[in-house]
Structures are given as C-alpha cells and as structure tokens.
Design a protein around this motif. Structure first.
Motif, mmCIF file in Angstrom:
data_model
loop_
_atom_site.group_PDB
_atom_site.id
_atom_site.type_symbol
_atom_site.label_atom_id
_atom_site.label_comp_id
_atom_site.label_asym_id
_atom_site.label_seq_id
_atom_site.Cartn_x
_atom_site.Cartn_y
_atom_site.Cartn_z
ATOM 1 N N VAL A 12 0.883 -1.162 0.000
ATOM 2 C CA VAL A 12 0.000 0.000 0.000
ATOM 3 C C VAL A 12 0.916 1.206 0.000
ATOM 4 C CG1 VAL A 12 -1.773 1.285 1.239
ATOM 5 C CG2 VAL A 12 -1.784 -1.220 1.293
ATOM 6 N N CYS A 13 0.740 2.112 -0.972
ATOM 7 C CA CYS A 13 1.647 3.243 -1.107
ATOM 8 C C CYS A 13 0.982 4.559 -0.717
ATOM 9 C CB CYS A 13 2.169 3.324 -2.536
ATOM 10 S SG CYS A 13 3.190 1.899 -2.977
ATOM 11 N N PHE A 14 1.804 5.456 -0.189
ATOM 12 C CA PHE A 14 1.392 6.764 0.281
ATOM 13 C C PHE A 14 2.307 7.784 -0.375
ATOM 14 C CE2 PHE A 14 0.325 3.607 3.330
ATOM 15 C CZ PHE A 14 -0.835 4.019 3.957
ATOM 16 N N ARG A 15 1.760 8.872 -0.887
ATOM 17 C CA ARG A 15 2.609 9.860 -1.547
ATOM 18 C C ARG A 15 3.143 10.865 -0.538
ATOM 19 N NH1 ARG A 15 -0.662 14.577 -3.353
ATOM 20 N NH2 ARG A 15 -2.784 14.052 -2.753
ATOM 21 N N PHE A 51 -7.310 2.692 6.556
ATOM 22 C CA PHE A 51 -6.516 3.147 7.695
ATOM 23 C C PHE A 51 -5.182 2.443 7.666
ATOM 24 C CE2 PHE A 51 -4.879 3.355 11.967
ATOM 25 C CZ PHE A 51 -5.185 4.656 12.346
ATOM 26 N N PRO A 52 -4.122 3.171 7.852
ATOM 27 C CA PRO A 52 -4.050 4.610 8.033
ATOM 28 C C PRO A 52 -4.164 5.341 6.695
ATOM 29 C CG PRO A 52 -1.848 3.710 8.062
ATOM 30 C CD PRO A 52 -2.793 2.544 7.952
ATOM 31 N N GLN A 53 -4.452 6.616 6.749
ATOM 32 C CA GLN A 53 -4.467 7.462 5.565
ATOM 33 C C GLN A 53 -3.284 8.424 5.569
ATOM 34 O OE1 GLN A 53 -8.438 9.066 6.203
ATOM 35 N NE2 GLN A 53 -9.161 7.904 4.429
ATOM 36 N N ARG A 54 -2.696 8.602 6.735
ATOM 37 C CA ARG A 54 -1.552 9.493 6.856
ATOM 38 C C ARG A 54 -0.512 8.840 7.754
ATOM 39 N NH1 ARG A 54 -2.534 15.235 9.314
ATOM 40 N NH2 ARG A 54 -2.647 14.020 11.221
ATOM 41 N N ILE A 55 0.749 8.929 7.331
ATOM 42 C CA ILE A 55 1.874 8.417 8.109
ATOM 43 C C ILE A 55 2.879 9.550 8.256
ATOM 44 C CG2 ILE A 55 3.769 6.748 8.182
ATOM 45 C CD1 ILE A 55 1.991 4.903 6.435
ATOM 46 N N VAL A 56 3.221 9.866 9.488
ATOM 47 C CA VAL A 56 4.199 10.905 9.772
ATOM 48 C C VAL A 56 5.395 10.231 10.437
ATOM 49 C CG1 VAL A 56 4.710 13.029 11.044
ATOM 50 C CG2 VAL A 56 2.401 12.635 10.135
ATOM 51 N N TYR A 57 6.575 10.400 9.853
ATOM 52 C CA TYR A 57 7.819 9.982 10.494
ATOM 53 C C TYR A 57 8.497 11.251 10.990
ATOM 54 C CZ TYR A 57 8.147 5.038 9.374
ATOM 55 O OH TYR A 57 7.954 3.688 9.336
ATOM 56 N N ALA A 58 8.969 11.232 12.231
ATOM 57 C CA ALA A 58 9.643 12.392 12.803
ATOM 58 C C ALA A 58 10.820 11.928 13.641
ATOM 59 C CB ALA A 58 8.669 13.199 13.660
ATOM 60 N N ARG A 59 11.936 12.609 13.480
ATOM 61 C CA ARG A 59 13.116 12.293 14.278
ATOM 62 C C ARG A 59 13.507 13.503 15.101
ATOM 63 N NH1 ARG A 59 19.184 10.256 12.658
ATOM 64 N NH2 ARG A 59 20.006 10.430 14.762
ATOM 65 N N ASP A 60 13.852 13.228 16.352
ATOM 66 C CA ASP A 60 14.350 14.245 17.250
ATOM 67 C C ASP A 60 15.518 13.633 18.008
ATOM 68 O OD1 ASP A 60 14.681 16.505 18.781
ATOM 69 O OD2 ASP A 60 13.125 15.942 20.208
ATOM 70 N N GLY A 61 16.723 14.003 17.625
ATOM 71 C CA GLY A 61 17.911 13.446 18.267
ATOM 72 C C GLY A 61 17.985 11.948 18.071
ATOM 73 N N ASN A 62 18.040 11.193 19.155
ATOM 74 C CA ASN A 62 18.118 9.732 19.079
ATOM 75 C C ASN A 62 16.752 9.072 19.137
ATOM 76 O OD1 ASN A 62 20.880 9.488 18.758
ATOM 77 N ND2 ASN A 62 21.261 9.566 20.950
ATOM 78 N N GLU A 121 -7.169 12.195 13.491
ATOM 79 C CA GLU A 121 -7.928 11.481 14.518
ATOM 80 C C GLU A 121 -7.501 10.011 14.537
ATOM 81 O OE1 GLU A 121 -10.073 12.935 16.724
ATOM 82 O OE2 GLU A 121 -9.371 14.800 15.794
ATOM 83 N N ASN A 122 -7.826 9.328 15.602
ATOM 84 C CA ASN A 122 -7.521 7.901 15.746
ATOM 85 C C ASN A 122 -6.035 7.616 15.562
ATOM 86 O OD1 ASN A 122 -10.332 7.203 16.078
ATOM 87 N ND2 ASN A 122 -10.532 7.614 13.893
ATOM 88 N N ALA A 123 -5.201 8.508 16.052
ATOM 89 C CA ALA A 123 -3.754 8.385 15.865
ATOM 90 C C ALA A 123 -3.160 7.307 16.766
ATOM 91 C CB ALA A 123 -3.081 9.723 16.148
ATOM 92 N N ILE A 124 -2.190 6.601 16.207
ATOM 93 C CA ILE A 124 -1.405 5.615 16.942
ATOM 94 C C ILE A 124 0.064 6.002 16.742
ATOM 95 C CG2 ILE A 124 -0.774 3.184 17.169
ATOM 96 C CD1 ILE A 124 -3.532 2.546 15.850
#
Length: 171
Positions: free
Chosen positions: A104-107, A136-147, A159-162
């Motif tokens: 399943v691909c997300f742009r 579900f999911p419809q949005r994927i957020v990757y975030a890095r902060d330090g380690n 909504e319904n975030a995991i």
C-alpha cells in the motif's frame, strides 16, 4: 501526541500530484535541500514490558530506502512489515507491506516543519505521507528528534492516531 499529529492537520488535499505539478517540484527540491531522508537511516528499537519493537532503515543509495519492522512479545515474533521509500516520476512514495502482503503506497506530502517531542520546538527531521483512498491509516508521519524516531499513523484529519516510538541503536 496531538501536538505532533496536528502539525499536518491543516494540509488541504487536492487531486493527485502530476509529475509537472509545481508542488511536487517544490517537495522534491526540499528533499534534495534537506539531504534526502538520511535522518531515518539506522536501527531503531523500543523495549517495554516484555515487548520489543524495532525498525531498521537502509541508506537511500540509488534513490531507494528499504525498511523492515518487527514486533516481538514474550520472546516470539508477532508481526513484521516491509517498507520502502522511493522517488518516482510521480514524486516520492512510502510503500508498506504488513506481514509481507500486497504493498500500500502513500505519496509524500511534506516535511517542512515538525516539533521536538519534548519541548515542542520546531525541527526539520520529518516526512508526511498520505493516501486518502486507503481505509486506515491514511496518513503516516515519520519524525526524528535526536536519538528518537516516531511514526504516527492516523486518518487524514489526525484522529484515531497511533504513535510508535523507538530509540536509535548505536552499533
């Protein structure tokens, strides 16, 4: 977690991005300016109460990042997922294959800003991928902060975030 999820909530979706779309060109230029997604590379792990979750990402050599996720509970592997991030003619895409199934691909939708997970100060190690047609999911957020690396999956409005969190494993 609403604070990190909410950062992309204001995004307004339009039709599918075409290769000559100025927004796609702008996102590609941003990706090159930021040094690609090099911040996601490496081995990430979390252990808690007999559970282990880990995610491993290769470098983006050749325009392709490959990732694998594994979940272990009570010493037994319970789930796995193959992932890839690739820059195509239509723009950058994140594709996931839970359990090795069909992809399943997300742009790629953006990565201009994010928030420090503790201080909520802005930082730039973030990427947002969307697929409004997926259940579900419809949005994927990757975030890095330090380690620390986080992946937040949700519906389009956050909504319904995991949230999944890992700490970098130093070799």
């Amino acid at each position: 977690m609403r604070w990190i999820i909410g950062l992309a909530a204001g995004l307004v979706l339009t039709g599918a991005a075409a290769a000559d779309d100025p927004d796609v060109a702008e996102r590609r230029a941003w990706m090159e300016e930021q040094g690609s997604l090099a911040w996601i590379e490496g081995h990430w792990r979390r252990e808690s109460e007999g559970r282990v979750s880990e995610e491993i990402w290769t470098n983006g050599e050749g325009g392709l990042y490959l990732g694998v996720n594994r979940s272990i509970r009570d010493g037994q592997a319970r789930a796995f997922e193959y992932m890839r991030i690739v820059n195509t003619d239509e723009g950058m895409q994140y594709c996931a294959q839970p359990g090795g199934g069909e992809a399943v691909c997300f742009r790629y939708w953006g990565g201009e800003a994010g928030f420090n997970m503790e201080t909520r100060e802005p930082f730039t190690g973030q990427a947002v991928f969307v697929n409004p047609d997926h259940d579900f999911p419809q949005r994927i957020v990757y975030a890095r902060d330090g380690n620390e690396l986080a992946a937040i999956i949700s519906d389009m409005d956050g909504e319904n975030a995991i949230t999944f969190r890992w700490t970098r494993v130093e070799n």
